[in-house]
Scaffold this motif. Structure first.
Motif, PDB file in Angstrom:
ATOM      1  N   THR A   1      37.170  80.662  13.479  1.00 38.12           N
ATOM      2  CA  THR A   1      37.839  79.732  12.221  1.00 38.12           C
ATOM      3  C   THR A   1      39.067  80.420  11.439  1.00 38.12           C
ATOM      4  O   THR A   1      38.032  81.482  11.352  1.00 38.12           O
TER       5      THR A   1
ATOM      6  N   ASN B   1      42.910  80.023   6.213  1.00 39.82           N
ATOM      7  CA  ASN B   1      43.843  79.113   6.007  1.00 39.82           C
ATOM      8  C   ASN B   1      43.836  77.894   6.786  1.00 39.82           C
ATOM      9  O   ASN B   1      43.762  77.697   8.220  1.00 39.82           O
ATOM     10  N   ASN B   2      43.357  76.946   5.934  1.00 30.37           N
ATOM     11  CA  ASN B   2      42.978  75.868   6.986  1.00 30.37           C
ATOM     12  C   ASN B   2      44.898  74.900   6.635  1.00 30.37           C
ATOM     13  O   ASN B   2      46.073  75.307   5.553  1.00 30.37           O
TER      14      ASN B   2
ATOM     15  N   LEU C   1      47.477  72.637   6.345  1.00 31.05           N
ATOM     16  CA  LEU C   1      47.882  71.120   5.728  1.00 31.05           C
ATOM     17  C   LEU C   1      49.515  70.839   5.854  1.00 31.05           C
ATOM     18  O   LEU C   1      50.857  71.160   6.303  1.00 31.05           O
TER      19      LEU C   1
END
Length: 55
Positions: free
Chosen positions: A32, A35-36, A38
């Motif tokens: 994974t 850093n998400n 967005l």
């Protein structure tokens, strides 16, 4: 010429591909990103054209 005999090398190649296709993909897919992602509105700055006074 023994290098033309595919019997031992075919088995080695197939077993290596079997390992690559069963062991490595789950490890890669389990990774994974820290850093998400967005969705944000991108506000581009308004740019003006240059006035070329020396042209």
């Amino acid at each position: 010429m023994p290098q033309l005999n595919p019997a031992p090398w075919l088995t080695i190649m197939l077993s290596a591909w079997l390992i690559f296709l069963t062991v490595i993909p789950p490890k890669v897919l389990a990774h994974t990103s820290p850093n998400n992602v967005l969705t944000q509105e991108v506000n581009y700055p308004k740019t003006d054209f240059w006035t070329w006074t020396w042209y």
